[in-house]
Scaffold this motif. Sequence first.
Motif, short mmCIF file in Angstrom:
data_model
loop_
_atom_site.label_atom_id
_atom_site.label_comp_id
_atom_site.label_asym_id
_atom_site.label_seq_id
_atom_site.Cartn_x
_atom_site.Cartn_y
_atom_site.Cartn_z
N GLY A 49 42.12 21.19 45.79
CA GLY A 49 41.63 22.85 45.71
C GLY A 49 40.58 23.57 45.49
N GLY A 50 39.25 22.39 45.98
CA GLY A 50 38.26 22.96 46.00
C GLY A 50 37.12 23.06 44.84
N ILE A 98 47.11 33.43 25.65
CA ILE A 98 46.19 32.81 27.10
C ILE A 98 46.27 31.73 27.43
CG2 ILE A 98 43.79 33.09 27.40
CD1 ILE A 98 43.87 35.95 26.72
N VAL A 99 46.13 32.38 28.92
CA VAL A 99 46.54 30.45 29.68
C VAL A 99 45.68 30.40 31.08
CG1 VAL A 99 48.75 30.47 29.20
CG2 VAL A 99 47.92 31.93 31.34
N THR A 100 45.40 29.38 31.31
CA THR A 100 44.64 29.95 32.61
C THR A 100 45.14 28.34 33.84
OG1 THR A 100 43.78 27.20 31.75
CG2 THR A 100 42.34 29.02 30.64
N VAL A 101 44.41 29.14 34.90
CA VAL A 101 45.08 28.10 36.10
C VAL A 101 43.36 28.47 37.01
CG1 VAL A 101 45.47 30.54 37.25
CG2 VAL A 101 46.25 28.48 38.16
N ALA A 110 44.18 23.07 40.16
CA ALA A 110 45.78 23.34 40.14
C ALA A 110 46.50 24.26 41.02
CB ALA A 110 45.80 24.11 39.09
N VAL A 111 46.04 24.44 42.51
CA VAL A 111 46.15 25.36 43.89
C VAL A 111 45.73 24.14 44.72
CG1 VAL A 111 46.52 27.29 45.25
CG2 VAL A 111 45.59 26.72 42.57
N TRP A 118 43.70 30.71 49.62
CA TRP A 118 43.93 29.66 49.03
C TRP A 118 45.87 30.25 48.83
CZ3 TRP A 118 39.56 29.94 47.65
CH2 TRP A 118 38.48 28.94 47.31
N PRO A 119 47.10 29.29 48.23
CA PRO A 119 48.13 29.60 49.10
C PRO A 119 48.67 30.05 47.09
CG PRO A 119 47.79 27.80 48.03
CD PRO A 119 46.71 27.96 48.79
N PRO A 120 49.60 31.37 47.28
CA PRO A 120 49.35 31.30 46.37
C PRO A 120 50.50 30.84 44.46
CG PRO A 120 51.02 32.86 48.08
CD PRO A 120 50.18 31.95 48.09
N CYS A 121 50.18 30.88 44.25
CA CYS A 121 49.93 29.64 42.85
C CYS A 121 50.94 30.45 41.95
CB CYS A 121 48.29 29.27 42.56
SG CYS A 121 47.99 30.37 42.00
N GLY A 122 51.09 29.41 41.28
CA GLY A 122 52.40 30.28 39.97
C GLY A 122 50.77 29.94 38.84
N VAL A 123 51.21 30.53 37.43
CA VAL A 123 50.60 30.45 36.36
C VAL A 123 50.59 29.89 34.98
CG1 VAL A 123 49.10 31.47 34.82
CG2 VAL A 123 48.79 32.51 37.48
#
Length: 644
Positions: A17-18, A55-58, A62-63, A90-95
């Motif tokens: 994912g980088g 609060i959540v993170t991504v 994770a992508v 990056w491809p669209p990612c869910g959170v």
Amino acid sequence: MWIANQHAAFSLDLAGGGRLTEILNLARGVDFIGSAPNLKTPFWRLTIRRKDGKIVTVDSSAVAQPKVSHLSATGVKAPGVSHAKADLEWPPCGVPECQGTVTVRADLFVEADSPMLNARLTIDNKLTDAGLWSVEFPSSRRSARPARSTWPCHAAIGVAAQRVCRRPGRTLPVGLLADAVCLRDLRAVHAVSGRPSSRMWSEELVAPGRRRVQVSARAAGHGQTGRRFRHEPRRRVRPDRGRLVRRGTRLPPVGRSQIWMSKGPLDKRDDMPRKLRDGLVWLLLDGEPKGVVQQALAAQDFLGVPIGIHWYNWHKIPFDDDYPHYFPTKDGVADAVKTLKDRGIYVMPYINGRLWDIDTADFKTVAEPACTKDAAGKPYIETYGSGQKLVPMCPTTTVWQDKVCEIIDGLVNKVGFNAVYLDQIAAAGPRQCMDASHGHPLGGGAWWAPAYWKLMDRVQEIGAKKGPEVFFTTENNAESYSQNIDAFLIWNPRRPEMIPINAVVYGGMRVHFANRVHPGDSDMAFAMKVGATSCGARSSAGWRPSISSPRTRTRRLLPPARQGADDGKQVPGLRQDAPSAGNRVSGKVSAEWYGEGKVEHTVTWPAVAGASWLAPDGHVGVIFTNYDDRPHTIDFRRHRKPIN
Ligand SMILES: [Zn+2]
């Protein structure tokens, strides 16, 4: 994948994912991340706030792997090739726990003939029940050897401490040096603003676990659904050897084109007193006018140089209580001010430039609509030594701007002070104000510093009407206020490892003043603290010496400090903490230094320190300080390479 030119190479591991896995300065063979695997530090991380406040993170780990396009070149380039660039998507990612997706793109390029990576994230936010809160980018692991790491303590003297800051993660007012992340020894990665801008004001440098480095930006439109994000200007990452410190020419092409440098060099300015530019000795005094006058006059007689009084508790309200209702003054203040001014002394009262006490009678009716508020609409509350609940006011509001101007008008025109200190403006971090009625972008953005510019322009107008001798100062050294605040009080306790980054980069462009000395410091500790920063950082002497027992060393230190190259910038020469190679001193001195309240350092230095400064007319001045009572010899050789 490599983004590189002949000067620097940046390696990205895209598989996970980088991650930024290597930062190399090719010319100097320096690896800023080190050989240890960099498995846990994602290239970017988004903090997202759901509508319910959670609060959540991504992050990039994770992508899936990003798609690479517009790749102009890869690998280490031969000299003379312009850019190496790449766009990542990056491809669209869910959170987690959110509806919808975010899509992250990064555009990266290395400047021609410069070891500088330009990097920017653009984020399409298609979350329907959450919004962006903050963006960490770029993040990387930093090299080992934390004991020799250098970290900028921007809120201090504009110095870098050659160890990891004990309180990383401050939110800082705008500035270039605020973004100078120094990684190892004097080798640095600088993430700086790319062009003249007022936009960067809310950045955090964080070194969690002492091994990760990241720069965090608060998103404008905090938490609002559908708000996109784009770094503006780009982040710039530069693996360098810290020439920022040794050569004042390193940053100025960027730094001196900023809005806050628009007034130009000090020697061309006639809007502040010459004595302030040359350096006053500052006395921190407190309380009743009679005692203040006695101490000030005694100090002036003893020192025989221009002095300024920083006067606390000139008002009847207690300190840090009932702000901003500073009037009436203690009885006799106006007469005392006149007496001192007649003797040529600058008399500068303390006020706070941010805070309103929540238990004042007019807080609800007047202040609350104009104060900074959190996401729940509640006022931010800060407490200090008084224990009072104090609320930072939103500087965009006319309520706060008018109130500060009303106070300044009273101090300058009614009481007669010829200077005013407005506490906290260049020291305290901006608040992420979420009050939509104020008209600024919610939370993050670029509005805090410009609001203070407008306020300080009005304050300066009040002073200018009174006369050219009137000036205004604030706490510490956020450089973004340099165009309309005349001088910056650097009060943080001195530490022996400090080096004067701010004085080198902005030498001749802004005034730093004062020198924190603890009453428990010995004469030798006093001489070392004041002498080092006076000749090396041009921060004027004084602020907290004990007036009841005047320090003879103060008097002895003043002439060399004042006869330095006026309005100059430091040039390569001796570092003030140790002579460089080829400069030998015949002895050493040693002293225990107080920090905030106790002895924190035992310092042994060569007995003589020095620094060379360049005057605007090209003359070089060399300033030496002998901390010792005994004479010493020094074999001094200037750096061979003259500054340009
Ligand atoms: Zn606001």
